[in-house]
Design a protein around this motif. Sequence first.
Motif, PDB file in Angstrom:
ATOM      1  N   LEU A  68      -5.229   1.068 -10.818  1.00 12.14           N
ATOM      2  CA  LEU A  68      -6.141   0.533  -9.798  1.00 12.14           C
ATOM      3  C   LEU A  68      -7.219  -0.356 -10.418  1.00 12.14           C
ATOM      4  CD1 LEU A  68      -6.646   3.557  -7.382  1.00 12.14           C
ATOM      5  CD2 LEU A  68      -5.146   1.567  -7.107  1.00 12.14           C
ATOM      6  N   ILE A  69      -7.766   0.060 -11.552  1.00  8.24           N
ATOM      7  CA  ILE A  69      -8.780  -0.755 -12.235  1.00  8.24           C
ATOM      8  C   ILE A  69      -8.187  -2.090 -12.652  1.00  8.24           C
ATOM      9  CG2 ILE A  69     -10.165  -0.928 -14.349  1.00  8.24           C
ATOM     10  CD1 ILE A  69     -10.579   2.173 -14.061  1.00  8.24           C
ATOM     11  N   GLU A  70      -6.978  -2.065 -13.209  1.00  9.59           N
ATOM     12  CA  GLU A  70      -6.334  -3.311 -13.639  1.00  9.59           C
ATOM     13  C   GLU A  70      -6.013  -4.219 -12.454  1.00  9.59           C
ATOM     14  OE1 GLU A  70      -3.008  -2.002 -15.965  1.00  9.59           O
ATOM     15  OE2 GLU A  70      -4.258  -1.635 -17.727  1.00  9.59           O
TER      16      GLU A  70
ATOM     17  N   ARG B  30      -3.670 -20.646   2.283  1.00  5.86           N
ATOM     18  CA  ARG B  30      -4.140 -20.372   0.914  1.00  5.86           C
ATOM     19  C   ARG B  30      -4.289 -18.866   0.711  1.00  5.86           C
ATOM     20  NH1 ARG B  30      -5.962 -24.251  -2.374  1.00  5.86           N
ATOM     21  NH2 ARG B  30      -7.515 -22.873  -3.278  1.00  5.86           N
ATOM     22  N   CYS B  31      -3.171 -18.165   0.988  1.00  4.91           N
ATOM     23  CA  CYS B  31      -3.193 -16.711   0.919  1.00  4.91           C
ATOM     24  C   CYS B  31      -1.995 -16.205   0.116  1.00  4.91           C
ATOM     25  CB  CYS B  31      -3.172 -16.123   2.325  1.00  4.91           C
ATOM     26  SG  CYS B  31      -3.393 -14.337   2.337  1.00  4.91           S
ATOM     27  N   VAL B  32      -2.266 -15.230  -0.733  1.00  8.59           N
ATOM     28  CA  VAL B  32      -1.240 -14.519  -1.484  1.00  8.59           C
ATOM     29  C   VAL B  32      -1.043 -13.174  -0.788  1.00  8.59           C
ATOM     30  CG1 VAL B  32      -0.676 -13.418  -3.688  1.00  8.59           C
ATOM     31  CG2 VAL B  32      -1.937 -15.593  -3.660  1.00  8.59           C
ATOM     32  N   TYR B  33       0.196 -12.862  -0.429  1.00  6.05           N
ATOM     33  CA  TYR B  33       0.499 -11.578   0.191  1.00  6.05           C
ATOM     34  C   TYR B  33       1.260 -10.719  -0.811  1.00  6.05           C
ATOM     35  CZ  TYR B  33      -0.743 -13.794   4.590  1.00  6.05           C
ATOM     36  OH  TYR B  33      -1.414 -14.447   5.591  1.00  6.05           O
ATOM     37  N   LEU B  34       0.643  -9.627  -1.238  1.00  2.00           N
ATOM     38  CA  LEU B  34       1.320  -8.691  -2.125  1.00  2.00           C
ATOM     39  C   LEU B  34       2.260  -7.845  -1.281  1.00  2.00           C
ATOM     40  CD1 LEU B  34      -1.568  -7.597  -4.489  1.00  2.00           C
ATOM     41  CD2 LEU B  34       0.250  -9.238  -4.922  1.00  2.00           C
ATOM     42  N   LEU B  35       3.551  -7.879  -1.600  1.00  2.00           N
ATOM     43  CA  LEU B  35       4.568  -7.223  -0.788  1.00  2.00           C
ATOM     44  C   LEU B  35       4.998  -5.866  -1.342  1.00  2.00           C
ATOM     45  CD1 LEU B  35       6.789 -10.368  -0.194  1.00  2.00           C
ATOM     46  CD2 LEU B  35       5.080  -9.389   1.357  1.00  2.00           C
TER      47      LEU B  35
ATOM     48  N   LEU C 162       0.832  -1.211   0.000  1.00  2.00           N
ATOM     49  CA  LEU C 162       0.000   0.000   0.000  1.00  2.00           C
ATOM     50  C   LEU C 162       0.864   1.258   0.000  1.00  2.00           C
ATOM     51  CD1 LEU C 162      -2.797  -1.155   2.447  1.00  2.00           C
ATOM     52  CD2 LEU C 162      -2.964  -0.873  -0.040  1.00  2.00           C
ATOM     53  N   GLY C 163       1.978   1.214   0.722  1.00  2.00           N
ATOM     54  CA  GLY C 163       2.898   2.346   0.723  1.00  2.00           C
ATOM     55  C   GLY C 163       3.466   2.625  -0.652  1.00  2.00           C
TER      56      GLY C 163
ATOM     57  N   PHE D 255      13.695  -4.669   0.357  1.00  2.00           N
ATOM     58  CA  PHE D 255      13.338  -5.790   1.210  1.00  2.00           C
ATOM     59  C   PHE D 255      13.247  -5.412   2.693  1.00  2.00           C
ATOM     60  CE2 PHE D 255      13.044  -9.143  -1.678  1.00  2.00           C
ATOM     61  CZ  PHE D 255      14.024  -8.985  -2.645  1.00  2.00           C
ATOM     62  N   GLU D 256      14.046  -4.457   3.139  1.00  2.00           N
ATOM     63  CA  GLU D 256      14.059  -4.137   4.569  1.00  2.00           C
ATOM     64  C   GLU D 256      12.720  -3.641   5.073  1.00  2.00           C
ATOM     65  OE1 GLU D 256      15.325  -0.366   2.462  1.00  2.00           O
ATOM     66  OE2 GLU D 256      15.758  -2.492   2.266  1.00  2.00           O
ATOM     67  N   ARG D 257      11.866  -3.126   4.200  1.00  7.37           N
ATOM     68  CA  ARG D 257      10.574  -2.602   4.639  1.00  7.37           C
ATOM     69  C   ARG D 257       9.424  -3.580   4.389  1.00  7.37           C
ATOM     70  NH1 ARG D 257      12.637   2.294   2.031  1.00  7.37           N
ATOM     71  NH2 ARG D 257      11.543   1.522   0.210  1.00  7.37           N
ATOM     72  N   LEU D 258       9.681  -4.707   3.778  1.00 10.27           N
ATOM     73  CA  LEU D 258       8.591  -5.588   3.368  1.00 10.27           C
ATOM     74  C   LEU D 258       7.956  -6.349   4.525  1.00 10.27           C
ATOM     75  CD1 LEU D 258       9.984  -7.070   0.040  1.00 10.27           C
ATOM     76  CD2 LEU D 258       8.335  -5.225   0.358  1.00 10.27           C
TER      77      LEU D 258
END
Length: 128
Positions: free
Chosen positions: A41-43, A106-111, A18-19, A123-126
């Motif tokens: 955002l639509i895509e 069964r979860c996808v985490y968008l990083l 989100l950041g 990576f340090e903020r993920l």
Amino acid sequence: MEPQEALLWRVELTASFLGRLHAIEAFLAEADATAVFDVLLIELRQTLLPNLARFPRIGRRYLDHPPQSAEALALLSALNPGAAVALREYLHGDYLLLYTLDTERRCVYLLSIRHHRQLSFAFERLWR
């Protein structure tokens, strides 16, 4: 519930993702290109999130093409054991998304999300 719905994975947006979205929005607003962000955002809603929910392994494994820079390699080595192996990347238009799978939940985490021409993920903020 239809059989296909039972097979869907949950997709969650992390704070780091989100950041990055907010940073992209600010950059595009400054460039007077807010319509480009609206399209992104639509895509995300209509294509990317449903694709990942149905096909969570659609992205390639991040380590199939490991980074070459010393900085990126150092960041990868600082991750918890096994975390780097679970990283996947998905190219969607001009954007590259970094995500991980939790097979038990069964979860996808968008990083993270970035324009494909940017140097590397932070990576340090993920995983804060």
